[in-house]
Scaffold this motif. Structure first.
Motif, mmCIF file in Angstrom:
data_model
loop_
_atom_site.group_PDB
_atom_site.id
_atom_site.type_symbol
_atom_site.label_atom_id
_atom_site.label_comp_id
_atom_site.label_asym_id
_atom_site.label_seq_id
_atom_site.Cartn_x
_atom_site.Cartn_y
_atom_site.Cartn_z
ATOM 1 N N UNK A 146 0.730 -1.103 0.361
ATOM 2 C CA UNK A 146 -0.017 0.073 -0.084
ATOM 3 C C UNK A 146 1.299 1.427 0.603
ATOM 4 N N UNK A 147 1.937 0.845 0.793
ATOM 5 C CA UNK A 147 3.023 2.486 1.182
ATOM 6 C C UNK A 147 4.097 2.711 -0.475
ATOM 7 N N UNK A 148 4.008 1.580 -0.832
ATOM 8 C CA UNK A 148 4.843 1.740 -2.101
ATOM 9 C C UNK A 148 3.548 2.232 -3.764
ATOM 10 N N UNK A 149 2.882 1.795 -3.017
ATOM 11 C CA UNK A 149 1.413 2.011 -4.919
ATOM 12 C C UNK A 149 1.492 3.753 -3.949
ATOM 13 N N UNK A 150 0.986 3.988 -3.119
ATOM 14 C CA UNK A 150 0.594 5.562 -2.868
ATOM 15 C C UNK A 150 2.085 6.439 -3.129
ATOM 16 N N UNK A 151 3.000 5.839 -3.055
ATOM 17 C CA UNK A 151 4.344 6.658 -4.052
ATOM 18 C C UNK A 151 4.393 6.786 -5.304
ATOM 19 N N UNK A 152 4.025 5.322 -5.595
ATOM 20 C CA UNK A 152 3.784 5.270 -7.284
ATOM 21 C C UNK A 152 2.994 6.573 -7.532
ATOM 22 N N UNK A 153 1.895 6.375 -7.051
ATOM 23 C CA UNK A 153 0.760 7.645 -7.541
ATOM 24 C C UNK A 153 0.941 8.469 -7.775
ATOM 25 N N UNK A 154 1.606 9.173 -6.262
ATOM 26 C CA UNK A 154 1.717 10.286 -6.069
ATOM 27 C C UNK A 154 3.234 11.124 -6.992
ATOM 28 N N UNK A 155 4.802 9.487 -7.392
ATOM 29 C CA UNK A 155 4.649 9.850 -8.293
ATOM 30 C C UNK A 155 4.408 10.287 -10.096
ATOM 31 N N UNK A 156 3.625 9.639 -9.966
ATOM 32 C CA UNK A 156 3.397 9.663 -11.466
ATOM 33 C C UNK A 156 1.915 10.593 -12.026
ATOM 34 N N UNK A 157 1.536 11.017 -10.426
ATOM 35 C CA UNK A 157 0.476 12.536 -10.705
ATOM 36 C C UNK A 157 1.600 13.639 -11.093
ATOM 37 N N UNK A 158 2.839 13.706 -10.711
ATOM 38 C CA UNK A 158 3.445 14.654 -10.578
ATOM 39 C C UNK A 158 4.013 14.987 -11.893
ATOM 40 N N UNK A 159 3.556 14.076 -12.664
ATOM 41 C CA UNK A 159 3.886 14.023 -14.159
ATOM 42 C C UNK A 159 5.837 14.925 -14.509
ATOM 43 N N UNK A 160 6.937 13.448 -14.014
ATOM 44 C CA UNK A 160 7.868 14.370 -13.691
ATOM 45 C C UNK A 160 8.268 13.834 -14.692
ATOM 46 N N UNK A 161 9.173 15.232 -15.482
ATOM 47 C CA UNK A 161 10.409 14.444 -16.447
ATOM 48 C C UNK A 161 11.550 14.070 -16.186
ATOM 49 N N UNK A 162 11.970 14.613 -15.409
ATOM 50 C CA UNK A 162 13.947 14.365 -15.071
ATOM 51 C C UNK A 162 13.598 12.944 -15.309
ATOM 52 N N UNK A 163 14.960 12.602 -15.665
ATOM 53 C CA UNK A 163 15.713 12.108 -15.989
ATOM 54 C C UNK A 163 15.689 10.322 -14.062
ATOM 55 N N UNK A 164 15.893 11.188 -13.391
ATOM 56 C CA UNK A 164 16.076 10.763 -11.874
ATOM 57 C C UNK A 164 14.505 10.325 -11.171
ATOM 58 N N UNK A 165 12.938 11.300 -11.564
ATOM 59 C CA UNK A 165 12.078 11.204 -11.000
ATOM 60 C C UNK A 165 11.787 9.641 -11.647
ATOM 61 N N UNK A 166 12.183 9.109 -13.084
ATOM 62 C CA UNK A 166 11.359 8.434 -13.861
ATOM 63 C C UNK A 166 12.369 7.030 -13.130
ATOM 64 N N UNK A 167 13.169 7.115 -13.268
ATOM 65 C CA UNK A 167 13.924 6.189 -12.985
ATOM 66 C C UNK A 167 13.357 5.755 -10.841
#
Length: 201
Positions: free
Chosen positions: A125-146
């Motif tokens: 559940x914790x990893x899924x929440x973090x994944x959802x937040x990361x995707x919502x940020x629509x990050x384009x930085x290579x570090x964020x994609x990694x």
């Protein structure tokens, strides 16, 4: 995890000192696998000894800088091009724990399984929440994609662990039922023989 190759890969960007390498590694992997600074410097010493990295001197602020050598670049290229093969499976503490628990008396295996399933579900559940937040940020930085890819790996691992725990629980119930039937069988057979003898009299 190959710290040796990870540090070499980071040195391809630019020369760095130990604390920089640790920070870069943790930033690019979401601090999922924190490094001990002593381990970083020990690895750098070995890389220098093996001719894969070179001491580039002081940066003027008291930091010893390291750069990758041609041999080191060849080593990194070889590492990236080769698949990761787990010839010796890494120690799995959970599998070891359950294996030992099954061989010892007085342990409640079902309680151990349930406690682990609860912890694994919380991790998922914790990893899924973090994944959802990361995707919502629509990050384009290579570090964020990694980091998103690291989270995906952690999610898949947690899901696999939960499936394995479900399998363990089902298999143990089946095994216990089978064992109980085997233990009961001789008693039943003995009773039938006794009854047959009494009838024949």
């Amino acid at each position: 995890m190959s710290i040796r190759h990870s540090l070499l890969a980071l040195l391809q960007d630019q020369p760095m000192y130990g604390y920089q390498l640790r920070s870069e590694f943790e930033e690019r992997t979401g601090s999922t696998w924190p490094l001990n600074i002593g381990q970083v410097y020990t690895t750098l010493d070995r890389l220098e000894r093996d001719g894969l990295a070179a001491n580039d001197g002081d940066d003027g602020e008291g930091h010893v800088m390291y750069r990758i050598t041609e041999a080191g670049q060849a080593e990194v290229s070889k590492w990236f091009s080769a698949p990761v093969i787990a010839s010796n499976p890494p120690r799995n503490e959970l599998a070891i724990k359950l294996s030992l628990a099954l061989t010892l008396d007085g342990l409640d295996i079902e309680a151990i399984l349930q406690a682990q399933r609860t912890a694994s579900m919380l991790n998922l559940q914790s990893y899924t929440r973090q994944r959802r937040a990361a995707a919502k940020a629509e990050a384009e930085q290579d570090h964020d994609v990694a980091w998103i890819l690291v989270l995906d790996s952690l999610i898949f691992t947690a899901e696999a662990e939960i499936r394995w725990l479900d399998h363990c629980e089902g298999w143990l119930k089946k095994h216990q039922s089978s064992t109980a039937r085997r233990k009961a069988a001789p008693t039943t057979a003995g009773s039938q023989d006794k009854n047959s003898q009494e009838v024949s009299r």
